[in-house]
Write a protein that holds these residues in place. Structure first.
Motif, PDB file in Angstrom:
ATOM      1  N   LEU A  76       4.776  -2.758   7.050  1.00  3.45           N
ATOM      2  CA  LEU A  76       3.868  -3.672   6.358  1.00  3.45           C
ATOM      3  C   LEU A  76       4.349  -3.887   4.926  1.00  3.45           C
ATOM      4  CD1 LEU A  76       1.090  -5.113   5.889  1.00  3.45           C
ATOM      5  CD2 LEU A  76       0.130  -2.852   5.458  1.00  3.45           C
TER       6      LEU A  76
ATOM      7  N   SER B 278       3.444  -6.257   1.337  1.00  2.46           N
ATOM      8  CA  SER B 278       2.573  -7.234   0.677  1.00  2.46           C
ATOM      9  C   SER B 278       3.192  -7.646  -0.649  1.00  2.46           C
ATOM     10  CB  SER B 278       1.191  -6.623   0.439  1.00  2.46           C
ATOM     11  OG  SER B 278       0.414  -7.531  -0.309  1.00  2.46           O
TER      12      SER B 278
ATOM     13  N   GLU C  13      -5.851  -9.030  -0.752  1.00  2.00           N
ATOM     14  CA  GLU C  13      -6.061  -8.614   0.645  1.00  2.00           C
ATOM     15  C   GLU C  13      -4.860  -7.801   1.162  1.00  2.00           C
ATOM     16  OE1 GLU C  13      -6.620 -10.926   4.805  1.00  2.00           O
ATOM     17  OE2 GLU C  13      -7.127 -12.065   2.996  1.00  2.00           O
TER      18      GLU C  13
ATOM     19  N   GLU D  44      -4.608  -3.818   2.349  1.00  2.00           N
ATOM     20  CA  GLU D  44      -4.025  -3.382   3.632  1.00  2.00           C
ATOM     21  C   GLU D  44      -2.996  -2.272   3.416  1.00  2.00           C
ATOM     22  OE1 GLU D  44      -4.725  -4.055   6.884  1.00  2.00           O
ATOM     23  OE2 GLU D  44      -6.480  -5.031   6.012  1.00  2.00           O
TER      24      GLU D  44
ATOM     25  N   CYS E  55      -4.723   0.933   2.654  1.00  2.00           N
ATOM     26  CA  CYS E  55      -5.485   1.527   3.778  1.00  2.00           C
ATOM     27  C   CYS E  55      -4.621   1.700   5.021  1.00  2.00           C
ATOM     28  CB  CYS E  55      -6.679   0.638   4.130  1.00  2.00           C
ATOM     29  SG  CYS E  55      -7.812   0.420   2.764  1.00  2.00           S
ATOM     30  N   GLN E  56      -3.317   1.537   4.916  1.00  2.14           N
ATOM     31  CA  GLN E  56      -2.415   1.559   6.077  1.00  2.14           C
ATOM     32  C   GLN E  56      -2.760   2.739   6.997  1.00  2.14           C
ATOM     33  OE1 GLN E  56       0.412   2.317   7.903  1.00  2.14           O
ATOM     34  NE2 GLN E  56       0.599   0.151   8.499  1.00  2.14           N
TER      35      GLN E  56
END
Ligand SMILES: NC(=O)C1=CN([C@@H]2O[C@H](COP(=O)(O)OP(=O)(O)OC[C@H]3O[C@@H](n4cnc5c(N)ncnc54)[C@H](OP(=O)(O)O)[C@@H]3O)[C@@H](O)[C@H]2O)C=CC1
Ligand SMILES: CC(=O)[C@@H](O)[C@H](O)COP(=O)(O)O
Ligand SMILES: [Mn+2]
Length: 380
Positions: free
Chosen positions: A53, A55, A80, A84, A87-88
């Motif tokens: 992930l 961002s 947002e 994420e 909070c992965q």
């Protein structure tokens, strides 16, 4: 294998966290990362560490990164996306190395998700320490200090009871202008201010160090992390940044943590706590070579920002939010060449003196005040 989600991967702390992960590939894995606008370094990090992930700050950059990578890598953007990363679900620990108050909301969300947090992002604790520490206590989440002084205090407190603390002694290098009088500061340049004597850090914290606001923010950070009243926090000028901070106990014993100025030590400690891993590429402390360490009493008239921070901390409530927002905006304007070095202090002083404190501010109040304070400074 500890899985790490890294917010602010392209920054000074972020890059040094990646050094630690690179040095211990059998112990750490990067599962998620966030960056701001530095897309070149984001690409390099993706190629080397292959996080699941990513961002970035803007949608446009997210689209670019997405088009260059496999479809299995998730690419998000904006707040947002930061949330994420914070909070992965795979991550064992979140490293919060973003700059400024933008780190607050994702930090609270990470706590809500039950994630332990290694925190470098001191502004988050300054503006909302009451919310962060309460949420962490309720969720049973660990907030592990990364800031060198707080890591030092944390290390000195291992095996100790906080009730036995007489005072915390936070050391300060004095920053780029420590040998200049206030008159000498009139014409200083951005380049001179960015020339820290001991540490290589991001631009904003280097300016904070020169104004002594960094130490002010650290006083507030220590207050929240260690639940210590302001009258038990002292600041001591220590030119060499070898003693990273100290704890004096009631029996007059003083514990100190020492080391060469290298942020990879506290970063790694936060990641391995309560264990310690050997470091391969570390320059070891050699006190015989150093010979002498220097200490001086702090001058609160010379370093006015430190006085502003103590005052704001003692007032409490929403005042530290205004202090921090004014500082973030003023430092930004200084770095852009729009105001002089001494105007940083003037802007902060004006902002805090006209603010009517709100007791026990909520997240919404803090975010609104942060926004309003910045806007009023940028529109001057
Ligand atoms: N550097 C140090 O040695 C120390 C730093 N700290 C603290 O750690 C934090 C980070 O400092 P440092 O690493 O020096 O800072 P840097 O400016 O070097 O890095 C900041 C990081 O945050 C990202 N970022 C900035 N703004 C945003 C935004 N709006 N949205 C998403 N990401 C953003 C940057 O992205 P990009 O660059 O891609 O735009 C970068 O990855 C600060 O709170 C600082 O006080 C504490 C102790 C020591
Ligand atoms: C490395 C680190 O933790 C910085 O916050 C550092 O403390 C800055 O140095 P001074 O603020 O003491 O100049
Ligand atoms: Mn520090």
């Amino acid at each position: 294998m500890k899985k790490i989600s890294l917010m602010g991967a392209t920054g000074s702390i972020g890059m040094q966290t990646l050094d630690i992960i690179r040095e211990h590939p059998d112990k750490f894995q990067l599962v998620a990362m966030s960056a701001g606008r530095n897309i070149e370094d984001t690409r390099k990090i993706i190629n080397e560490f292959r996080p699941k992930l990513v961002s970035v700050q803007s949608e446009e950059d997210a689209i670019k990164i997405k088009s260059e990578n496999t479809s299995s890598m998730i690419v998000l953007f904006g707040e947002e996306g930061l949330v994420e990363v914070a909070c992965q679900h795979d991550a064992d620990i979140i490293v919060n190395a973003v700059l400024g108050s933008v780190g607050l909301y994702p930090t609270l969300q990470a706590i809500e998700a039950g994630k332990d947090i290694a925190i470098a992002n001191k502004e988050t604790l300054v503006i909302a320490g009451h919310l962060v520490m309460k949420a962490a206590r309720e969720k049973g989440v660990s907030i592990l200090p990364v800031d060198s002084e707080h890591s030092a205090i944390f290390q000195c407190l291992q095996g100790e009871s906080e009730k036995n603390i007489e005072k915390l002694i936070i050391t300060a290098s004095g920053g780029s202008f420590r040998d200049r009088t206030r008159e000498d500061l009139l014409g200083v340049t951005v380049e001179e201010a960015l020339n820290h004597p001991n540490w290589s850090m991001g631009a904003k914290i280097t300016i904070d160090s020169a104004t002594m606001m960094n130490k002010g923010l650290e006083v507030l950070e220590a207050h929240w992390l260690f639940d210590i009243p302001f009258d038990k926090i002292n600041v001591l000028l220590h030119r060499e940044s070898i003693i990273h901070s100290m704890v004096e106990f009631h029996d007059s014993s003083v514990m100190a943590q020492l080391g060469t100025p290298d942020m990879r030590v506290p970063i790694q400690y936060a990641l391995t706590f309560p264990d310690r891993f050997p470091r391969k590429q570390m320059s070891k402390l050699n006190l015989a070579d150093i010979g002498t360490l220097h200490f001086e009493k702090m001058d609160y008239e010379r370093f006015r920002c430190l006085a502003f921070a103590f005052e704001s901390g003692k007032i409490g409530g929403s005042m530290p939010t205004v202090l921090n927002a004014a500082n973030e905006a003023a430092v930004d304007l200084f770095l852009k060449g729009k105001i002089t070095f001494l105007e940083i202090e003037d802007i902060i002083e004006k902002s805090i003196s006209k603010h009517n404190t709100i007791k026990n501010p909520s997240l919404d109040t803090i975010r609104q005040l942060d926004h309003e304070t910045r806007s009023s400074i940028y529109s001057l």
